[in-house]
Design an enzyme around this catalytic site. Structure first.
Site, PDB file in Angstrom:
ATOM      1  N   CYS A 144       0.845  -1.192   0.000  1.00  0.00           N
ATOM      2  CA  CYS A 144       0.000   0.000   0.000  1.00  0.00           C
ATOM      3  C   CYS A 144       0.881   1.243   0.000  1.00  0.00           C
ATOM      4  O   CYS A 144       2.114   1.163   0.006  1.00  0.00           O
ATOM      5  CB  CYS A 144      -0.945   0.004   1.201  1.00  0.00           C
ATOM      6  SG  CYS A 144      -0.079   0.064   2.780  1.00  0.00           S
ATOM      7  N   CYS A 197       3.643   1.616   2.588  1.00  0.00           N
ATOM      8  CA  CYS A 197       4.908   0.929   2.286  1.00  0.00           C
ATOM      9  C   CYS A 197       5.782   1.799   1.385  1.00  0.00           C
ATOM     10  O   CYS A 197       6.993   1.888   1.582  1.00  0.00           O
ATOM     11  CB  CYS A 197       4.629  -0.403   1.584  1.00  0.00           C
ATOM     12  SG  CYS A 197       3.711  -1.605   2.566  1.00  0.00           S
ATOM     13  N   ASP A 239       3.805  27.784 -32.173  1.00  0.00           N
ATOM     14  CA  ASP A 239       4.802  28.377 -33.053  1.00  0.00           C
ATOM     15  C   ASP A 239       4.250  28.275 -34.474  1.00  0.00           C
ATOM     16  O   ASP A 239       3.482  27.362 -34.779  1.00  0.00           O
ATOM     17  CB  ASP A 239       6.120  27.607 -32.921  1.00  0.00           C
ATOM     18  CG  ASP A 239       7.133  28.040 -33.955  1.00  0.00           C
ATOM     19  OD1 ASP A 239       7.373  29.249 -34.056  1.00  0.00           O
ATOM     20  OD2 ASP A 239       7.661  27.165 -34.657  1.00  0.00           O
ATOM     21  N   ASP A 262       8.616  23.089 -32.396  1.00  0.00           N
ATOM     22  CA  ASP A 262       9.405  22.023 -33.002  1.00  0.00           C
ATOM     23  C   ASP A 262      10.889  22.312 -33.098  1.00  0.00           C
ATOM     24  O   ASP A 262      11.680  21.398 -33.281  1.00  0.00           O
ATOM     25  CB  ASP A 262       8.881  21.719 -34.408  1.00  0.00           C
ATOM     26  CG  ASP A 262       9.155  22.873 -35.365  1.00  0.00           C
ATOM     27  OD1 ASP A 262       8.959  24.037 -34.964  1.00  0.00           O
ATOM     28  OD2 ASP A 262       9.567  22.614 -36.507  1.00  0.00           O
TER      29      ASP A 262
END
Length: 990
Positions: A140, A143, A654, A866
């Site tokens: 869980c 832990c 862009d 890009d």
């Protein structure tokens, strides 16, 4: 590791001089390394970090942060730079951790982020490694918190992230201070199962060895490696047959090691490279099989206990058998005691072990609840038997409660492991894309091909020439050096159309060669290959934690103690109420008493409340979403990116290469002097041939075709017709300048000519305006201070640009366009795609500032770009989306990578993020509502009025199903279908 570009700030410099008053509050962190009494010095054994501090507004704020840091025990020196929003801290790593420094800043009321740059010490600085470890036994979120805390406290560990859904941990550590074995030992000392998977080391290989049978074989293997030049260290595990070799890549490579071992053993040893991802997959299968075995064993032993309790009393012969007295107890009691003891302490020992390690680490988890509940029912039943043997007063036992509870919990864990295995299908599919072998073209010293041989694909080296047959997978990223074919790249890019490949074409490993044989030269292998980078991105995203998960982690940390307290209140409430006569004795079970009656309610509360569902609500959904995104060509870099993307208000595009195709073409060439058109184009092409700008390439290409040179493939092959150029210089944002035959040539925009004192005639200006209003870029050409002509360049829009923009507006997202082009051209392009907000003539460095201008009202801003010049803006945006065909730098700076170079994936990215977080919220509703409703029922809140009572074994079944329901809810995301634009735009297709 260098600081990420997201942490850099761009500052406009208005002049070289500055008054002393202006510099009073400015402290430059870079100056601290210089000598001087008042500067930051690093003493022996000390460490140093930079921390990004957000929220400071004045000098008083920086003083407050500085004071908070200096008050921390172990901090030697601290200095805060207000304008840079950074703190520079020198500290003793033996007294204070980086996390403590971060917490001190946050306690002072500011936000802090430790910059991931190598800390400097008095000794030589070494780089850190990123290691990946499997962590078994976590059940869980509690832990996860425990393991993360243990790892972060280790000396030399800079960062640790643990994922419950994948049972993996990623640890950034300094190998000079701590080894991977130390990290594994720390995990195991905490009571969990730990093993090393892989690290960012480029000088290590793990091999599977067959042919080692006896001790002599081991000595032969060790002897070969000991005499191998360049091998630093090796370790052979006889049980698994795995050989780990650490080597010097400057002296030897992995293929030489494999070939050397096989040759040194005369072929007796056969080696294969162990794929770390495949090794993890096999561990997942093994864990699922182990859980199934535990469940079936528990079920096999629990069924007889259930039959003895429920069925046997109605069958005379069996009833007589179980009522047969054997010693102090009945035969039925003996059978139940023995069978349940095996379930409790053999099959169920994992719960005691896990609960013990949790308590030893000062935390609590689901295993503590299971151990408490089963132990209470088991030991009560044992006590009832012994009490009956001594006093003759026999009360009902509850052995079946303990065994059935463990059985249902194991069923839940098995179903959970199956469901979690489904969430990693994307990684498995990507691994399957990689070919296992490759055909290496063998050459002699003169470079002549003399044959070919099959090698392991993981042993390919850069520069290898590889043969790819029709129908085979390309084994590595590379360049075609012989042959022509078509390649199916849909598994990487999502585009179904085959891509033609010829000499000098680039290819991607994992794609399929369709019809012709190819020879390729490998350029990127291993972790540098595209497929490996995609796998790494998906895996990193699945490991990441969304900010919303902090809520679940906090609840998990207090959940178990709260449940135990509620269980005790339930027990004492029912017990004291019964003794005080608050409810009638007829409510008690046969042969029962108030103690047993109260105990059953308390056990049900302990068992039914489970933090597993809360801990799985976010990571399972993120795992599925990242896998679904990868299958749809959208790579997501983390859960935090998913969380931000669902709230996007602005998407900034862009222009060139994003909204447009990025393939500029010259559409108009107008000469305004007596110069011949061919002579004019030759002059302009000569000036632009040395430029890397897309517009320059378009101009040279246009001139080449004008001179009927279509048979040439590249500009470099046609330089014979170009004029000699001298003193060439590129002027960013303006154009180029050079000298041809002693005359100055200027090619660029209005600003370039105006700065050089060249007047633009009215008729030329009118021509320019006409070009720009038709969405074309006008390029002016001047020779010896005289304007001689204008070129009109157009960059066609991508076919999907307009509908994507309209679709975003329908989704409530406002599109914006940013470009370095002039305002008229920008407005014309924006009008074509339907964008109203335009920012034109923006220099590359100014795009980040443009992004920040939309963030001022705390709006979430996404940037789509890009190129290299888009990287600062991608990093400055809340969400950076890089087009997959863009540059590596842009992709590195982004949060999303759109692999298909299709703008429709912008909509997919936002829509998937919204769907994912809608599912996460639903998961939290399931988890929280389940506990809110189930705990009162288990505590008996409805028993007085409605007679509803939840037995402990039934509570165990409900608890098991709660986690499974959350995971299955997340798995429904696998059915996600990317939105159709016709649906978003409400278009009816007839």
């Amino acid at each position: 590791m260098a600081p990420s570009i997201r942490d850099l700030q761009l500052t406009q410099v208005n002049g070289s001089s500055r008054s002393d008053d202006d510099m009073e509050d400015v402290r430059l962190l870079d100056s601290y390394d210089q000598s001087g009494d008042n500067l930051m010095r690093i003493e022996e054994g000390m460490s140093r970090i930079h921390v990004r501090v957000t929220g400071m507004t004045c000098a008083a704020c920086s003083n407050s942060v500085e004071g908070a840091l200096k008050a921390v025990n172990g901090v030697v020196k601290a200095s805060v730079a207000l304008l840079q929003n950074k703190a520079d801290v020198v500290y003793d790593p033996n007294l204070v951790k980086e996390e403590d420094i971060k917490n001190a800043i946050e306690d002072a009321g500011f936000e802090a982020e430790i910059l991931t740059e190598p800390s400097t010490s008095g000794q030589k600085s070494h780089g850190t490694l990123m290691g990946q470890f499997t962590i078994g036994g976590m059940t869980c979120a509690a832990c996860v918190n425990s393991v993360e805390g243990i790892l972060r406290d280790l000396p030399g560990v800079r960062k640790a992230v643990v994922a419950l859904a994948t049972s993996l941990g990623e640890v950034e550590y300094d190998p000079t201070r701590i080894s991977k074995e130390d990290i594994v030992n720390a995990i195991e000392d905490a009571g969990f199962e730990g093993s090393f998977v892989q690290s960012s080391e480029q000088d290590k290989i793990v091999l599977g060895v067959t042919g080692v049978f006896i001790e002599l074989d081991v000595h032969i293997l060790e002897g070969i490696l000991s005499n191998f030049k360049g091998v630093r260290q090796f370790c052979f595990d006889r049980i698994s047959g795995e050989l780990e070799v650490l080597f010097d890549p400057e002296l030897v490579n992995s293929r030489s090691i494999v070939e050397g071992i096989e040759a040194g053993s005369d072929g007796k040893f056969k080696l294969r490279v162990m794929n770390p991802y495949a090794r993890m997959t096999s561990r997942d299968v093994e864990e699922t099989a182990n859980m199934f075995q535990l469940f079936t064993s528990s079920l096999f032993l629990s069924i007889p206990v259930f039959l003895i309790q429920v069925i046997c009393p109605y069958i005379p012969l069996l009833d007589a058998l179980i009522l047969w007295r054997c010693g102090p107890f009945l035969m039925g009691d003996w059978l139940k005691w023995v069978l349940v003891s095996v379930v409790q302490f053999v099959i169920g020992k994992r719960f005691y072990i896990a609960a013990g390690r949790a308590l030893r680490n000062g935390s609590t988890n689901m295993d503590v609840l299971v151990a408490l509940g089963t132990s209470a029912s088991y030991f009560y039943s044992v006590g009832a038997l012994l009490y009956g043997a001594l006093t003759g007063f026999w009360s009902r036992t509850y052995f079946e409660t303990s065994s059935m509870l463990i059985t249902f919990v194991l069923l839940g864990k098995y179903l959970e492991s199956l469901a979690k295995g489904k969430t990693s299908d994307a990684i498995k599919k990507l691994i399957e894309l990689a070919p296992a072998t490759a055909l290496l073209v063998v050459k002699d010293k003169g470079g002549k091909c003399i044959g070919e041989r099959e090698i392991d694909a993981l042993l390919i080296q850069p520069g290898d020439t590889l043969k790819v047959l029709p129908g085979a997978k390309l084994p590595a990223d590379g360049i075609v050096v012989w042959g022509t074919s078509y390649v199916n790249e849909s598994m990487i890019t999502g585009e179904a159309k085959p891509v033609p490949k010829e000499i000098d074409s680039s290819v991607i490993g994992g794609t399929i060669n369709l019809n012709g044989a190819l020879h390729i030269k490998a350029t990127k292998v291993g972790s540098d290959a595209v497929l490996s980078q995609i796998i790494s991105l998906v895996e990193t995203a699945q490991m990441s934690k969304a900010p919303i998960q902090k809520f679940a982690d906090f609840v998990a940390s207090i959940f178990v103690p709260t449940v135990v307290a509620l269980s005790l209140l339930t027990f004492f409430g029912w017990y004291i109420g019964g003794v005080a006569g608050a409810y009638p004795e007829r409510w008690l079970p046969a042969n029962g008493n108030y103690f047993v009656f109260a105990l059953m309610f308390a056990i049900s509360v302990v068992v039914i409340a489970c933090p597993c569902a809360l801990g799985l609500a976010t990571p399972t959904a993120i795992m599925v979403a990242t896998g679904v995104g990868a299958n749809n060509g959208v790579l997501i870099k983390g859960g935090d990116a998913l969380e931000r993307a669902q709230k996007v208000k602005y998407v900034i595009f862009d222009k060139t290469g994003t909204l447009t195709q990025g393939k500029a073409t010259v559409t108009t060439a107008q000469v305004f002097s007596g110069m011949d058109r061919g002579e004019f184009l030759t002059l302009v092409a000569s000036a632009e041939a040395s430029s890397e700008h897309p517009l320059a390439r378009a101009i040279v290409e246009y001139a080449r075709h004008y001179h009927f040179l279509e048979d040439q493939d590249t500009v470099s092959n046609i330089t014979g017709w170009l004029l000699d150029v001298s003193d060439f210089s590129a002027l960013p944002g303006r154009g180029v300048q050079c000298f041809i035959e002693g005359k100055r040539v200027l090619v660029g925009n209005r600003k370039l000519l105006t700065e050089n004192g060249i007047t633009i005639p009215t008729h030329v200006e009118s021509f320019l305006v006409e070009l720009e209003e038709s969405a074309k870029t006008g390029i002016l050409v001047a020779l010896d201070d005289n304007l001689i002509g204008v070129l009109g360049v157009a960059d066609p829009l991508k076919r999907e640009s307009a509908v994507v923009v309209e679709g975003l507006m329908k989704m409530g997202v406002r599109p914006v366009m940013v470009t370095g082009d002039n305002l008229r051209t920008a407005r014309a392009v924006a009008k074509e795609v339907g964008i109203q907000d335009v920012m034109a003539e923006v220099m590359p460095a100014g795009k980040a500032d443009a992004v920040r201008s939309f963030q001022r009202d705390r709006s979430i801003v996404a940037m789509v770009g890009d190129g290299i010049n888009d990287s600062p803006a991608l990093a400055a945006a809340d969400i950076g989306m890089a087009i997959g065909a863009g540059t590596d730098i842009a992709i590195e700076a982004a949060d999303y990578v759109l692999m298909r170079n299709n703008l429709e994936d912008v909509i997919t990215a936002i829509d998937l993020s919204r769907r994912t977080f809608a599912r996460i919220r639903l998961n939290y509703v399931f988890a929280m509502a389940y506990n809110i409703v189930a705990i009162p029922i288990a505590a008996g809140a409805f028993f007085p009025a409605l007679g509803i009572m939840l037995p402990p074994w039934a509570a165990g079944a409900c608890m098991a199903l709660s986690s499974v329901s959350v995971v299955c809810s997340s798995l429904l995301l696998r059915r996600y279908k990317k939105p159709r634009l016709t649906t978003i735009l409400e278009i009816t297709v007839e």
